[in-house]
Design a protein around this motif. Structure first.
Motif, PDB file in Angstrom:
ATOM      1  N   ILE A 137       0.839  -1.205   0.000  1.00 49.44           N
ATOM      2  CA  ILE A 137       0.000   0.000   0.000  1.00 49.44           C
ATOM      3  C   ILE A 137       0.870   1.250   0.000  1.00 49.44           C
ATOM      4  CG2 ILE A 137      -1.637   1.337   1.393  1.00 49.44           C
ATOM      5  CD1 ILE A 137      -2.837  -1.338   2.311  1.00 49.44           C
ATOM      6  N   GLY A 138       1.952   1.251   0.787  1.00 50.55           N
ATOM      7  CA  GLY A 138       2.849   2.403   0.814  1.00 50.55           C
ATOM      8  C   GLY A 138       3.491   2.671  -0.530  1.00 50.55           C
ATOM      9  N   ALA A 139       3.935   1.608  -1.209  1.00 53.76           N
ATOM     10  CA  ALA A 139       4.546   1.764  -2.533  1.00 53.76           C
ATOM     11  C   ALA A 139       3.532   2.285  -3.536  1.00 53.76           C
ATOM     12  CB  ALA A 139       5.118   0.424  -3.003  1.00 53.76           C
ATOM     13  N   ALA A 140       2.315   1.739  -3.509  1.00 59.64           N
ATOM     14  CA  ALA A 140       1.280   2.169  -4.450  1.00 59.64           C
ATOM     15  C   ALA A 140       0.899   3.634  -4.229  1.00 59.64           C
ATOM     16  CB  ALA A 140       0.050   1.267  -4.313  1.00 59.64           C
ATOM     17  N   LEU A 141       0.730   4.018  -2.964  1.00 58.16           N
ATOM     18  CA  LEU A 141       0.380   5.414  -2.665  1.00 58.16           C
ATOM     19  C   LEU A 141       1.494   6.365  -3.092  1.00 58.16           C
ATOM     20  CD1 LEU A 141      -1.323   5.092   0.850  1.00 58.16           C
ATOM     21  CD2 LEU A 141      -2.421   5.572  -1.352  1.00 58.16           C
ATOM     22  N   ALA A 142       2.746   5.951  -2.884  1.00 59.98           N
ATOM     23  CA  ALA A 142       3.874   6.797  -3.292  1.00 59.98           C
ATOM     24  C   ALA A 142       3.891   7.000  -4.805  1.00 59.98           C
ATOM     25  CB  ALA A 142       5.188   6.160  -2.834  1.00 59.98           C
ATOM     26  N   GLY A 143       3.677   5.918  -5.560  1.00 60.01           N
ATOM     27  CA  GLY A 143       3.654   6.028  -7.012  1.00 60.01           C
ATOM     28  C   GLY A 143       2.547   6.935  -7.501  1.00 60.01           C
ATOM     29  N   MET A 144       1.360   6.778  -6.928  1.00 61.51           N
ATOM     30  CA  MET A 144       0.234   7.621  -7.342  1.00 61.51           C
ATOM     31  C   MET A 144       0.446   9.086  -6.953  1.00 61.51           C
ATOM     32  SD  MET A 144      -1.722   5.638  -8.982  1.00 61.51           S
ATOM     33  CE  MET A 144      -0.162   4.930  -9.514  1.00 61.51           C
ATOM     34  N   LEU A 145       1.009   9.310  -5.777  1.00 57.94           N
ATOM     35  CA  LEU A 145       1.252  10.675  -5.327  1.00 57.94           C
ATOM     36  C   LEU A 145       2.262  11.385  -6.233  1.00 57.94           C
ATOM     37  CD1 LEU A 145       0.652  12.797  -3.156  1.00 57.94           C
ATOM     38  CD2 LEU A 145       2.526  11.850  -1.798  1.00 57.94           C
ATOM     39  N   VAL A 146       3.328  10.685  -6.589  1.00 57.74           N
ATOM     40  CA  VAL A 146       4.326  11.262  -7.490  1.00 57.74           C
ATOM     41  C   VAL A 146       3.698  11.590  -8.841  1.00 57.74           C
ATOM     42  CG1 VAL A 146       6.434  10.747  -8.793  1.00 57.74           C
ATOM     43  CG2 VAL A 146       6.317  10.207  -6.367  1.00 57.74           C
ATOM     44  N   TYR A 147       2.828  10.695  -9.323  1.00 58.05           N
ATOM     45  CA  TYR A 147       2.192  10.930 -10.625  1.00 58.05           C
ATOM     46  C   TYR A 147       1.301  12.167 -10.575  1.00 58.05           C
ATOM     47  CZ  TYR A 147      -0.702  10.271 -14.758  1.00 58.05           C
ATOM     48  OH  TYR A 147      -1.364  10.473 -15.936  1.00 58.05           O
ATOM     49  N   PHE A 148       0.443  12.257  -9.580  1.00 57.18           N
ATOM     50  CA  PHE A 148      -0.510  13.362  -9.539  1.00 57.18           C
ATOM     51  C   PHE A 148       0.167  14.691  -9.239  1.00 57.18           C
ATOM     52  CE2 PHE A 148      -3.570   9.831  -8.756  1.00 57.18           C
ATOM     53  CZ  PHE A 148      -4.350  10.041  -9.902  1.00 57.18           C
ATOM     54  N   LEU A 149       1.244  14.680  -8.453  1.00 52.95           N
ATOM     55  CA  LEU A 149       1.975  15.924  -8.212  1.00 52.95           C
ATOM     56  C   LEU A 149       2.693  16.415  -9.470  1.00 52.95           C
ATOM     57  CD1 LEU A 149       3.536  15.321  -4.668  1.00 52.95           C
ATOM     58  CD2 LEU A 149       1.683  16.891  -5.275  1.00 52.95           C
ATOM     59  N   SER A 150       3.043  15.509 -10.353  1.00 53.84           N
ATOM     60  CA  SER A 150       3.737  15.896 -11.584  1.00 53.84           C
ATOM     61  C   SER A 150       2.775  16.170 -12.734  1.00 53.84           C
ATOM     62  CB  SER A 150       4.724  14.799 -11.997  1.00 53.84           C
ATOM     63  OG  SER A 150       4.037  13.596 -12.285  1.00 53.84           O
ATOM     64  N   TYR A 151       1.474  16.059 -12.467  1.00 53.24           N
ATOM     65  CA  TYR A 151       0.480  16.201 -13.545  1.00 53.24           C
ATOM     66  C   TYR A 151       0.085  17.676 -13.721  1.00 53.24           C
ATOM     67  CZ  TYR A 151      -3.389  14.915 -16.593  1.00 53.24           C
ATOM     68  OH  TYR A 151      -4.227  14.777 -17.676  1.00 53.24           O
ATOM     69  N   LYS A 152       0.317  18.160 -14.911  1.00 55.62           N
ATOM     70  CA  LYS A 152      -0.135  19.495 -15.294  1.00 55.62           C
ATOM     71  C   LYS A 152      -0.263  19.502 -16.821  1.00 55.62           C
ATOM     72  CE  LYS A 152       0.908  24.426 -15.054  1.00 55.62           C
ATOM     73  NZ  LYS A 152       1.899  25.450 -14.669  1.00 55.62           N
ATOM     74  N   ASN A 153      -1.509  19.401 -17.292  1.00 60.64           N
ATOM     75  CA  ASN A 153      -1.765  19.206 -18.724  1.00 60.64           C
ATOM     76  C   ASN A 153      -1.037  17.953 -19.226  1.00 60.64           C
ATOM     77  OD1 ASN A 153      -3.247  21.640 -18.835  1.00 60.64           O
ATOM     78  ND2 ASN A 153      -1.349  22.816 -19.123  1.00 60.64           N
ATOM     79  N   GLY A 154      -1.069  16.930 -18.401  1.00 60.72           N
ATOM     80  CA  GLY A 154      -0.322  15.710 -18.707  1.00 60.72           C
ATOM     81  C   GLY A 154       0.844  15.561 -17.745  1.00 60.72           C
ATOM     82  N   ALA A 155       1.267  14.328 -17.547  1.00 64.47           N
ATOM     83  CA  ALA A 155       2.388  14.056 -16.638  1.00 64.47           C
ATOM     84  C   ALA A 155       3.693  14.119 -17.413  1.00 64.47           C
ATOM     85  CB  ALA A 155       2.216  12.693 -15.981  1.00 64.47           C
ATOM     86  N   SER A 156       4.454  15.162 -17.170  1.00 68.70           N
ATOM     87  CA  SER A 156       5.754  15.310 -17.831  1.00 68.70           C
ATOM     88  C   SER A 156       6.758  14.338 -17.228  1.00 68.70           C
ATOM     89  CB  SER A 156       6.248  16.748 -17.671  1.00 68.70           C
ATOM     90  OG  SER A 156       7.624  16.841 -17.928  1.00 68.70           O
ATOM     91  N   THR A 157       7.539  13.666 -18.075  1.00 66.95           N
ATOM     92  CA  THR A 157       8.553  12.737 -17.566  1.00 66.95           C
ATOM     93  C   THR A 157       9.617  13.472 -16.765  1.00 66.95           C
ATOM     94  OG1 THR A 157       9.741  12.912 -19.675  1.00 66.95           O
ATOM     95  CG2 THR A 157       8.207  11.083 -19.430  1.00 66.95           C
ATOM     96  N   PHE A 158       9.919  14.724 -17.147  1.00 66.85           N
ATOM     97  CA  PHE A 158      10.906  15.516 -16.415  1.00 66.85           C
ATOM     98  C   PHE A 158      10.399  15.814 -15.013  1.00 66.85           C
ATOM     99  CE2 PHE A 158      12.846  19.688 -15.358  1.00 66.85           C
ATOM    100  CZ  PHE A 158      14.163  19.288 -15.347  1.00 66.85           C
ATOM    101  N   ARG A 159       9.118  16.201 -14.903  1.00 70.44           N
ATOM    102  CA  ARG A 159       8.547  16.481 -13.583  1.00 70.44           C
ATOM    103  C   ARG A 159       8.427  15.195 -12.762  1.00 70.44           C
ATOM    104  NH1 ARG A 159       5.056  19.955 -16.548  1.00 70.44           N
ATOM    105  NH2 ARG A 159       3.399  18.396 -16.471  1.00 70.44           N
ATOM    106  N   LEU A 160       8.122  14.089 -13.431  1.00 67.80           N
ATOM    107  CA  LEU A 160       8.003  12.812 -12.726  1.00 67.80           C
ATOM    108  C   LEU A 160       9.275  12.471 -11.960  1.00 67.80           C
ATOM    109  CD1 LEU A 160       6.116  10.307 -15.088  1.00 67.80           C
ATOM    110  CD2 LEU A 160       5.573  10.785 -12.705  1.00 67.80           C
ATOM    111  N   ILE A 161      10.405  12.576 -12.629  1.00 64.74           N
ATOM    112  CA  ILE A 161      11.644  12.162 -11.974  1.00 64.74           C
ATOM    113  C   ILE A 161      12.094  13.194 -10.938  1.00 64.74           C
ATOM    114  CG2 ILE A 161      13.321  13.154 -13.613  1.00 64.74           C
ATOM    115  CD1 ILE A 161      14.801  10.397 -13.301  1.00 64.74           C
ATOM    116  N   LEU A 162      11.878  14.481 -11.186  1.00 63.38           N
ATOM    117  CA  LEU A 162      12.259  15.492 -10.195  1.00 63.38           C
ATOM    118  C   LEU A 162      11.420  15.371  -8.928  1.00 63.38           C
ATOM    119  CD1 LEU A 162      12.950  18.795 -12.187  1.00 63.38           C
ATOM    120  CD2 LEU A 162      14.579  17.306 -11.043  1.00 63.38           C
ATOM    121  N   ILE A 163      10.107  15.251  -9.098  1.00 60.95           N
ATOM    122  CA  ILE A 163       9.228  15.112  -7.935  1.00 60.95           C
ATOM    123  C   ILE A 163       9.482  13.777  -7.247  1.00 60.95           C
ATOM    124  CG2 ILE A 163       6.812  14.867  -7.239  1.00 60.95           C
ATOM    125  CD1 ILE A 163       6.131  16.967  -9.352  1.00 60.95           C
ATOM    126  N   GLY A 164       9.776  12.747  -8.038  1.00 59.86           N
ATOM    127  CA  GLY A 164      10.084  11.445  -7.453  1.00 59.86           C
ATOM    128  C   GLY A 164      11.316  11.491  -6.572  1.00 59.86           C
TER     129      GLY A 164
END
Length: 343
Positions: A137-164
């Motif tokens: 559950i912790g791993a799944a929540l972390a993955g989803m949180l990183v995705y939604f925090l990096s989402y702005k008109n789509g999830a940018s791969t650059f934002r994904l790795i920085l926020i991750g």
């Protein structure tokens, strides 16, 4: 195959690498089943596998060693497959489940579980069997949180790795905080798990891990075309008719599930998801159809070999497998950073 209705295009180099890795994996399993406080020869191990061995050897191999071997092998397979998906998705050679915070989320969940469900004497008030559930559950929540925090008109791969990376640092801080707040006995247990250890694995863990891993790996194989298109970049992938954002979300979910099921049973074994796809890429190239099985076997071998070293090199003291994967992976990570400094 058949009357020409089905055909497969298989690269000879990829097929050769896969066969060699399968043979090496079988050899590593036999060696691992034989080494320990009581050494059992490879011939005796093979006879035991076929049900014609000595009952005492069968007890040692099948009851005590094989669950640990299988958990180490399939945890490494899942971590490597997760890293291969992430590197194809993000198009960054430094992407891996531990770098973008997925395994960090699992570590936070485990320490929080041990802190919340321990009484004044340090004893757990619920079954320890819920620990893998908390990690997943912790791993799944972390993955989803990183995705939604990096989402702005789509999830940018650059934002994904920085926020991750930022979330990974936050997870380490929260893990340390909860460890300081929890009971000493449980926190020492959590510390071993966080380092990455398959000590204490049993057949119940194997019965959950292996079927789940097979299903997720089959989904990975079916998604190979989507991963290959993602590596082209967003514009070219869109031009090729791919639903980029939907596929990006589904692939991230798949990668998170693979990492979550691995760390749930083997702890946060570091750098396997980073190293295995790189080694596989040097052997068979970057096409995901060939990369996935080769990287998966390499990841399984890395964790299995680290576990063999950990329980034999310093016997009778057992060193967690994650110590050795980190000892190899950290310098490799620095090498990758240096190599890509001008990119």
């Amino acid at each position: 195959m058949g009357k020409g209705g089905v055909s497969f295009l298989i690269g000879q180099k990829a097929l050769f690498s896969l066969i060699v890795l399968l043979l090496v994996t079988v050899f590593a399993v036999v060696v691992s089943a034989g080494v320990g406080e009581r050494f059992i020869s490879p011939g005796t191990v093979m006879r035991t596998f076929f049900g014609i061995g000595d009952p005492a050897d069968e007890l040692i191999i099948m009851s005590f060693r094989m669950p640990r071997i299988l958990v180490a092998l399939f945890a490494g397979i899942c971590l490597a497959a997760s890293g291969a998906v992430l590197q194809g998705l993000i198009r960054n050679p430094l992407a891996s489940p531990d770098v973008i915070g997925v395994t960090g989320g699992a570590a936070v969940a485990v320490v929080l579980f041990l802190m919340l469900f321990s009484d004044g004497t340090g004893a757990l008030t619920v079954s320890i069997g819920w620990l893998p559930v908390a990690a997943f559950i912790g791993a799944a929540l972390a993955g989803m949180l990183v995705y939604f925090l990096s989402y702005k008109n789509g999830a940018s791969t650059f934002r994904l790795i920085l926020i991750g990376i930022g979330f990974s640092m936050l997870a380490q801080s929260l893990t340390t905080l909860f460890m300081m707040k929890g009971p000493i006995y449980r926190i020492s247990q959590a510390n071993v798990w966080i380092t990455g250890s398959v000590y204490g694995s049993n057949w119940q863990d194997v019965y959950i891990l292996i079927p789940t891993a097979f299903i997720l790996l089959l989904v990975c194989a079916a998604a190979s075309r989507s991963v290959n298109i993602q590596t082209l970049g967003e514009e070219l992938a869109t031009g090729a008719g791919s639903s980029v954002q939907r596929n990006r979300f589904l692939l991230l979910l798949l990668s998170t599930a693979l990492a979550g099921i691995a760390v749930a049973f083997a702890g946060t074994v570091g750098f396997v998801g980073l190293m295995a796809p790189h080694i596989a890429r040097r052997l068979v190239g970057s096409s995901f159809g060939a990369l996935l099985p080769v990287a998966s076997l390499i990841g399984g071998l890395l964790v299995l070999t680290a576990d063999i070293i950990g329980r034999t090199l310093f016997s009778p003291v057992e060193v967690p497998a994650g110590v050795f994967t980190a000892a190899i992976g950290a310098p490799y990570f620095i090498y990758l950073l240096y190599k890509s400094r001008n990119q």
